[in-house]
Structure formats: C-alpha cells, structure tokens
Write an enzyme that holds these catalytic residues in place. Structure first.
Site, mmCIF file in Angstrom:
data_model
loop_
_atom_site.group_PDB
_atom_site.id
_atom_site.type_symbol
_atom_site.label_atom_id
_atom_site.label_comp_id
_atom_site.label_asym_id
_atom_site.label_seq_id
_atom_site.Cartn_x
_atom_site.Cartn_y
_atom_site.Cartn_z
ATOM 1 N N HIS A 18 0.814 -1.214 0.000
ATOM 2 C CA HIS A 18 0.000 0.000 0.000
ATOM 3 C C HIS A 18 0.854 1.274 0.000
ATOM 4 O O HIS A 18 0.451 2.287 -0.579
ATOM 5 C CB HIS A 18 -0.983 -0.027 1.172
ATOM 6 C CG HIS A 18 -2.002 -1.128 1.032
ATOM 7 N ND1 HIS A 18 -2.580 -1.771 2.102
ATOM 8 C CD2 HIS A 18 -2.528 -1.725 -0.074
ATOM 9 C CE1 HIS A 18 -3.425 -2.694 1.657
ATOM 10 N NE2 HIS A 18 -3.402 -2.685 0.342
ATOM 11 N N HIS A 41 -7.795 -7.801 -8.053
ATOM 12 C CA HIS A 41 -8.123 -8.669 -6.906
ATOM 13 C C HIS A 41 -8.316 -7.731 -5.711
ATOM 14 O O HIS A 41 -7.403 -7.548 -4.890
ATOM 15 C CB HIS A 41 -6.996 -9.668 -6.629
ATOM 16 C CG HIS A 41 -6.772 -10.659 -7.741
ATOM 17 N ND1 HIS A 41 -6.197 -10.306 -8.931
ATOM 18 C CD2 HIS A 41 -7.053 -11.977 -7.830
ATOM 19 C CE1 HIS A 41 -6.132 -11.378 -9.714
ATOM 20 N NE2 HIS A 41 -6.648 -12.412 -9.072
ATOM 21 N N SER A 102 -6.671 -1.862 -0.760
ATOM 22 C CA SER A 102 -6.226 -1.157 -1.973
ATOM 23 C C SER A 102 -7.324 -0.333 -2.658
ATOM 24 O O SER A 102 -7.066 0.817 -3.040
ATOM 25 C CB SER A 102 -5.573 -2.129 -2.955
ATOM 26 O OG SER A 102 -6.408 -3.220 -3.249
ATOM 27 N N GLU A 120 -13.477 -8.204 -8.066
ATOM 28 C CA GLU A 120 -13.363 -9.181 -6.975
ATOM 29 C C GLU A 120 -14.265 -10.365 -7.311
ATOM 30 O O GLU A 120 -15.431 -10.177 -7.658
ATOM 31 C CB GLU A 120 -13.773 -8.502 -5.652
ATOM 32 C CG GLU A 120 -13.955 -9.433 -4.484
ATOM 33 C CD GLU A 120 -12.728 -10.269 -4.098
ATOM 34 O OE1 GLU A 120 -11.637 -9.724 -3.932
ATOM 35 O OE2 GLU A 120 -12.893 -11.496 -3.986
ATOM 36 N N GLY A 146 -10.487 -11.854 -11.898
ATOM 37 C CA GLY A 146 -9.515 -10.791 -12.156
ATOM 38 C C GLY A 146 -8.573 -11.117 -13.308
ATOM 39 O O GLY A 146 -8.086 -10.220 -14.002
ATOM 40 N N ASP A 166 -3.111 -8.391 -7.379
ATOM 41 C CA ASP A 166 -2.775 -8.801 -6.006
ATOM 42 C C ASP A 166 -3.532 -10.091 -5.646
ATOM 43 O O ASP A 166 -4.395 -10.087 -4.766
ATOM 44 C CB ASP A 166 -3.156 -7.643 -5.061
ATOM 45 C CG ASP A 166 -2.824 -7.942 -3.616
ATOM 46 O OD1 ASP A 166 -1.920 -8.762 -3.365
ATOM 47 O OD2 ASP A 166 -3.474 -7.345 -2.734
HETATM 48 C C1 LIG Z 1 -4.702 -10.433 -1.339
HETATM 49 S S1 LIG Z 1 -6.432 -10.217 -1.423
HETATM 50 C C2 LIG Z 1 -6.623 -8.612 -2.057
HETATM 51 C C3 LIG Z 1 -6.253 -7.496 -1.144
HETATM 52 C C4 LIG Z 1 -6.452 -6.122 -1.740
HETATM 53 N N1 LIG Z 1 -5.843 -6.026 -3.056
HETATM 54 C C5 LIG Z 1 -5.839 -5.090 -0.839
HETATM 55 O O1 LIG Z 1 -4.654 -4.763 -1.017
HETATM 56 O O2 LIG Z 1 -6.542 -4.585 0.037
HETATM 57 C C6 LIG Z 1 -6.870 -11.195 -2.794
HETATM 58 C C7 LIG Z 1 -8.351 -11.102 -3.166
HETATM 59 O O3 LIG Z 1 -8.544 -11.752 -4.409
HETATM 60 C C8 LIG Z 1 -9.805 -12.394 -4.407
HETATM 61 N N2 LIG Z 1 -9.755 -13.387 -5.483
HETATM 62 C C9 LIG Z 1 -9.330 -14.668 -5.470
HETATM 63 N N3 LIG Z 1 -9.334 -15.198 -6.717
HETATM 64 C C10 LIG Z 1 -9.759 -14.198 -7.536
HETATM 65 C C11 LIG Z 1 -9.945 -14.102 -8.945
HETATM 66 N N4 LIG Z 1 -9.677 -15.123 -9.757
HETATM 67 N N5 LIG Z 1 -10.371 -12.921 -9.444
HETATM 68 C C12 LIG Z 1 -10.623 -11.858 -8.638
HETATM 69 N N6 LIG Z 1 -10.472 -11.896 -7.308
HETATM 70 C C13 LIG Z 1 -10.042 -13.042 -6.759
HETATM 71 C C14 LIG Z 1 -9.944 -12.932 -3.013
HETATM 72 O O4 LIG Z 1 -11.307 -13.152 -2.687
HETATM 73 C C15 LIG Z 1 -9.297 -11.798 -2.196
HETATM 74 O O5 LIG Z 1 -10.276 -10.882 -1.793
#
Ligand SMILES: C[S@@+](CC[C@H](N)C(=O)[O-])C[C@H]1O[C@@H](n2cnc3c(N)ncnc32)[C@H](O)[C@@H]1O
Length: 283
Positions: A18, A41, A102, A120, A146, A166
């Site tokens: 971040h 993500h 994020s 998401e 994503g 991410d």
């Molecule tokens: C590491 S977290 C994201 C944190 C966020 N980027 C932040 O910095 O606050 C990863 C996220 O990706 C989501 N996720 C998992 N597989 C995914 C996909 N194929 N496409 C989109 N989101 C996905 C999960 O549910 C989770 O919320």
C-alpha cells in the site's frame, strides 16, 4: 477460494504494497489528465482491525501499528504521507481500527476526473465492495475473475493509469498466471503501469518468474523485495515483493529510501533485508 484478506489486513505485506501503491498513484496525479486504476483482486476495501479475523491473528500489530508508532526521517515521512494520510483519514479519532485496503486507498486518492475499476471474484466480498462504493460514480465494482479482467479491461479509455494485480497465491501456478496475464495485458496496453504483488515463500518459483519476465521482452520492469526474516526451512511468508512495469521515473530511488526504513522496522530481527533492482531496463 479460501483466502480471506481480513486475517492479514494491515500486515507487513500490506504495508509494502500500500505504501508503494500510494506512491504510484501520487505520481499519476502530477499530470491533470485523467487516469484509471484497475484493481484485479480488490478484496472488500475496508477492514475492521478491532474485532473478528484481524483481531484473532493480530498480524496488523507487526505491520501498520509499527509504522504508526515509528518516527521516520523527514524524507521517509514524505514518502509515506500519501498512504498514511488515507489511513489516518479513516481513523479520525486516532489509533487504528479501520484499515483501508487497496480499492479504498486508491479511491481516497482520486481527483474528480479519475476513475477506479475494482474487480473481486468472491461473491460476498464483491457485494461488500459494491456496498462500500454504492452511488459512487467514480468507482466501478465488477464481480469477475480478475485474470479475465486483466485481458478484457485494458487499455482503459483514459489511456493512462495503473493495474494492480494482487492475487491470494493459494492455488498452484499463480506465478505463471501472473506472468501470462502481464504478457497479454502489456501487449494490449504497453504504456500502462502494472504493479504485481508476490509472496516470498517459495524462492525457486520467484526466481523462475523473474527469469520468465526477463525473457518476455517487456522493458522497464522494476522488482522490489522486503524480507522480515531469513528464508525458512518450511514454506512461510518470509517477505514479499512487487514487480512494477513502467514505474514512475522516481520510484526506484523512492523505494530504496522507503524500504531501507521499513525493513528494520518490520523485520523480526530488527534488520530485515530489501532490494530494488531492474529485471529489465529501458530498451
Ligand atoms: C490479497 S487479497 C486482495 C487485497 C487487496 N488487493 C488489498 O490490497 O486490500 C486477494 C483477493 O482476491 C480475491 N480473489 C481470489 N481469486 C480471484 C480471482 N480469480 N479474481 C478476482 N479476485 C479473486 C480474493 O477473494 C481476495 O479478496
């Protein structure tokens, strides 16, 4: 999809991700022309550190809590300011109870002309994100894979901006998906900035990804890493990195200053390790 970011919100990896993300967005704001951030993500956007999963793991105590308690040299303060202004803005009574993920961090930094696309896949998280940004015409929340979005949503119509990738890294082959995704997206939009977060857990996989990116023919790829402990015998999150394609020209120097201050603060032994290197330089 078992990964829940709420357990990890505000930890050392979020601090790295971040603080660097905010530096890139801040740089985009130096020109008046509108930009778009695409967060592939996105998570739920805001995390309650005072109860539930975050309180149970307490990971944020060795992350954002340490940063807020620390005193930094003025040049480091200046680099942390764009991110910490948002964190403090979410906690107007002081302390830290609500941590901006994020999409919320980016949203708070946008100007009137800028836009955010937050993607998401988890249905519950996508709904939470939609509720957070309800009626916000500057934000588009999409419940979608994503990895698909990475191909389908670039280039944005603004033709300026950043893609943050991410993923949770809970499935086999996510490093390859990331490199594949970058190849495809960059071919469609070579002028975009891309920030891809990765865990330092399986060193050989990280090395393989670096070799692959080096061979991809994409110029201007910066790689930053921060470790909070020496490599563990068993796979463990010993650190994290970010690959940044088309970084702002000041980012290498800024990350060197930032990580030199964050590594000893976040590391278990008070020293840690960090690096900022080019995987590929300007062609
Ligand atoms: C590491 S977290 C994201 C944190 C966020 N980027 C932040 O910095 O606050 C990863 C996220 O990706 C989501 N996720 C998992 N597989 C995914 C996909 N194929 N496409 C989109 N989101 C996905 C999960 O549910 C989770 O919320």
């Amino acid at each position: 999809m078992n990964y829940r970011h709420a357990f990890h919100a505000g930890n050392f990896a979020d601090v790295v991700k971040h603080s660097v993300l905010a530096l890139i967005v801040e740089h985009l704001k130096k020109k008046d022309k509108a930009f778009r951030v695409i967060d592939t993500h996105a998570g739920v956007g805001a995390y309650d550190l005072s109860s539930g999963p975050a309180q149970r793991t307490g990971e944020w105590r060795d992350g954002i809590r340490r940063v807020l308690d620390a005193r930094f040299a003025p040049e480091v303060e200046a680099l942390l300011k764009p991110w910490l202004d948002v964190v403090r803005g979410e906690n107007p009574s002081g302390g830290i109870a609500r941590y901006p993920g994020s999409p919320l961090l980016v949203r708070r930094m946008l100007r009137g002309q800028d836009r955010l696309t937050a993607i998401e896949l988890h249905p519950q998280d996508a709904n939470a994100l939609k509720a957070l940004f309800a009626d916000d015409f500057q934000v588009r929340v999409i419940a979608l894979d994503g990895w698909l979005a990475l191909g389908a949503h670039v280039p944005p119509k603004e033709k300026r901006g950043l893609v943050l990738v991410d993923p949770p890294f809970e499935e086999e082959g996510e490093f390859d998906r990331m490199a594949d995704g970058l190849d495809k997206a960059w071919a469609r939009w070579p002028g975009g900035t891309y920030a891809l977060w990765y865990p330092l857990k399986h060193r050989k996989t990280v090395e393989a990804m670096r070799r692959r990116l080096k061979a991809a023919g994409i110029p201007k790829i910066l790689d930053i890493e921060l470790s909070i402990r020496a490599p563990s015998a068993e796979p463990r999150l010993d650190g994290c990195g970010m690959v940044i394609v088309n970084p702002p020209f000041t980012l290498k120097r800024d990350c060197e200053t930032l990580l030199a201050a964050l590594a000893p603060l976040l590391a278990e032994d008070g020293k840690g390790a960090w690096s900022v290197t080019w995987i590929a330089e300007e062609s």
